[in-house]
Write a protein that holds these residues in place. Structure first.
Motif, PDB file in Angstrom:
ATOM      1  N   CYS A  55       4.009  -0.330   4.594  1.00  0.00           N
ATOM      2  CA  CYS A  55       3.445   0.527   3.560  1.00  0.00           C
ATOM      3  C   CYS A  55       4.536   1.466   3.034  1.00  0.00           C
ATOM      4  CB  CYS A  55       2.284   1.361   4.110  1.00  0.00           C
ATOM      5  SG  CYS A  55       0.859   0.371   4.628  1.00  0.00           S
ATOM      6  N   ASN A  90       0.824  -1.200   0.000  1.00  0.00           N
ATOM      7  CA  ASN A  90       0.000   0.000   0.000  1.00  0.00           C
ATOM      8  C   ASN A  90       0.861   1.254   0.000  1.00  0.00           C
ATOM      9  OD1 ASN A  90      -2.387  -1.438   0.011  1.00  0.00           O
ATOM     10  ND2 ASN A  90      -2.616  -1.379   2.233  1.00  0.00           N
ATOM     11  N   LYS A  91       0.384   2.277  -0.721  1.00  0.00           N
ATOM     12  CA  LYS A  91       1.131   3.525  -0.838  1.00  0.00           C
ATOM     13  C   LYS A  91       0.373   4.637  -0.118  1.00  0.00           C
ATOM     14  CE  LYS A  91       1.204   3.482  -5.366  1.00  0.00           C
ATOM     15  NZ  LYS A  91       1.523   3.776  -6.784  1.00  0.00           N
ATOM     16  N   ASP A  97      -3.623   4.890  -7.546  1.00  0.00           N
ATOM     17  CA  ASP A  97      -3.822   3.645  -6.797  1.00  0.00           C
ATOM     18  C   ASP A  97      -3.301   3.737  -5.359  1.00  0.00           C
ATOM     19  OD1 ASP A  97      -1.156   3.802  -7.407  1.00  0.00           O
ATOM     20  OD2 ASP A  97      -0.951   1.727  -8.108  1.00  0.00           O
ATOM     21  N   SER A 145      -3.446   4.263  -1.306  1.00  0.00           N
ATOM     22  CA  SER A 145      -4.456   3.759  -0.370  1.00  0.00           C
ATOM     23  C   SER A 145      -4.893   4.812   0.640  1.00  0.00           C
ATOM     24  CB  SER A 145      -3.920   2.528   0.376  1.00  0.00           C
ATOM     25  OG  SER A 145      -2.743   2.849   1.092  1.00  0.00           O
ATOM     26  N   CYS A 169      -2.644   3.679   7.564  1.00  0.00           N
ATOM     27  CA  CYS A 169      -2.432   2.324   7.051  1.00  0.00           C
ATOM     28  C   CYS A 169      -3.615   1.399   7.331  1.00  0.00           C
ATOM     29  CB  CYS A 169      -1.160   1.726   7.660  1.00  0.00           C
ATOM     30  SG  CYS A 169       0.348   2.626   7.232  1.00  0.00           S
ATOM     31  N   THR A 210      -9.953   8.022  -2.226  1.00  0.00           N
ATOM     32  CA  THR A 210      -9.388   7.147  -1.217  1.00  0.00           C
ATOM     33  C   THR A 210      -9.471   7.859   0.122  1.00  0.00           C
ATOM     34  OG1 THR A 210      -7.492   5.710  -0.704  1.00  0.00           O
ATOM     35  CG2 THR A 210      -6.992   7.966  -1.377  1.00  0.00           C
TER      36      THR A 210
END
Length: 334
Positions: free
Chosen positions: A28, A2-3, A68, A70, A322, A113
């Motif tokens: 992450c 995850n970014k 994309d 998160s 996160c 997001t």
């Protein structure tokens, strides 16, 4: 992996590094977007084609895909467009800065997001009037307050309450000869009544001055509550506004517990705003009454974080980003 995208600027303090450490411990990846080097060094692109939206951030070090990610931490947006004035014809500068800000804030608002903070949230929380009205409805105690640009109304309020402080509603500084002078909270006495005519040009907030047993700074991250207290009356300079002697008091804050009903109402305040971060200022009177003063959407926390074992506030921020801790859903299409 995850970014997590962190929106900040190159001169931000070490809290970014502490949060980044915890994000990486959560397995992450952190992408840092320093807005003061946009657009001269950072390039931001959003493209819709073939039925798909894609976004890219290009820094001097790397190219990152952002559609994309998160989560976003909208921490700071200071000095956007730094250096641009010197690079272009002055007649185009104002228009260019308008486009730059619109592009940046449009992107931050539209990413579908989770976001810990948004420009629109910051703007809403700038309203001290709404804050106080909501706090009052929740049952929190607030000081008698007058927001006005009418000198006569201000004079009546001051004469009624005698002990009154005046403050600006925004983070406010006056620059004179290149020196920044922060406008702090100040006492307004009856001998200053004639000076209030200048309110015609700029409204101010006046509040009944609450005698202080202690002052509180409460940082809430998600459902985690970090309350600290200070005896600001130990310093002559800090008696009205602790920030005036903030450097000397920085290590004198101590962790404290809030009454259960006060903590519950503060959490409900964040529920109403649908935010997962708030830095709240309160005053405890000699009679142990808790007065709500304000909530800051992006108030500093680093000096309090250093007083916790292992920088727990930074850990809470990382855990929320996160999705390792409870958080309020604020996705665009949620």
């Amino acid at each position: 992996m995850n970014k997590i995208l962190i929106i900040t600027h190159t001169a931000d303090n070490f809290s970014i590094e502490k949060v980044t450490e915890y994000i990486e411990k959560n397995n992450c990846e952190v992408i840092r977007f320093d807005v003061d080097v946009y657009p001269l060094q950072n390039k931001l692109s959003t493209i819709f084609q073939d039925g798909e939206w894609v976004s890219f951030l290009e820094t001097p070090e790397a190219k990152h895909r952002l559609d994309d990610i998160s989560a976003i931490w909208y921490r700071r947006a200071y000095n956007i467009g730094k250096g641009l004035r010197e690079e272009m014809d002055s007649k185009f500068y104002g228009a260019a800065m308008g486009e730059i800000r619109n592009t940046l804030f449009g992107f931050f608002e539209s990413v579908d997001t989770y976001s810990l903070g948004k420009p629109s949230v910051y703007r809403r929380l700038d309203s001290k009037e709404e804050q106080l009205k909501i706090a009052d409805k929740l049952g929190l105690t607030i000081p008698a307050t007058c927001l006005t640009n009418n000198p006569d109304e201000a004079r009546k309020f001051i004469l009624k309450h005698q002990n009154v402080v005046a403050k600006m509603q925004t983070g406010f500084a006056i620059y004179e000869d290149g020196v920044e002078n922060v406008v702090f909270t100040n006492v307004v006495n009856e001998d200053k009544l004639e000076e209030l005519d200048s309110l015609l040009y700029c409204p101010m907030q006046f509040q009944q001055m609450i005698q202080k047993k202690k002052e509180l700074r409460i940082t809430i991250v998600g459902r985690d509550v970090y309350a600290f207290e200070i005896d600001s009356q130990q310093s002559e300079d800090a008696k009205v506004d602790w920030r005036k002697d903030g450097i000397n008091l920085i290590d004198k804050w101590t962790r404290t517990e809030l009454p259960g009903d006060v903590e519950a109402k503060l959490l409900e305040l964040l529920d109403i705003y649908n935010v997962d971060y708030g830095a709240i200022d309160m005053i405890v009177s000699p009679e142990d009454e808790y007065y709500f003063i304000e909530i800051n959407a992006a108030g500093e926390f680093f000096w309090l974080d250093n007083l916790t074992e292992g920088n727990l506030i930074s850990k809470s921020i990382a855990d929320v980003l996160c999705d390792k801790a409870p958080r309020r859903n604020n996705e665009v299409m949620a």
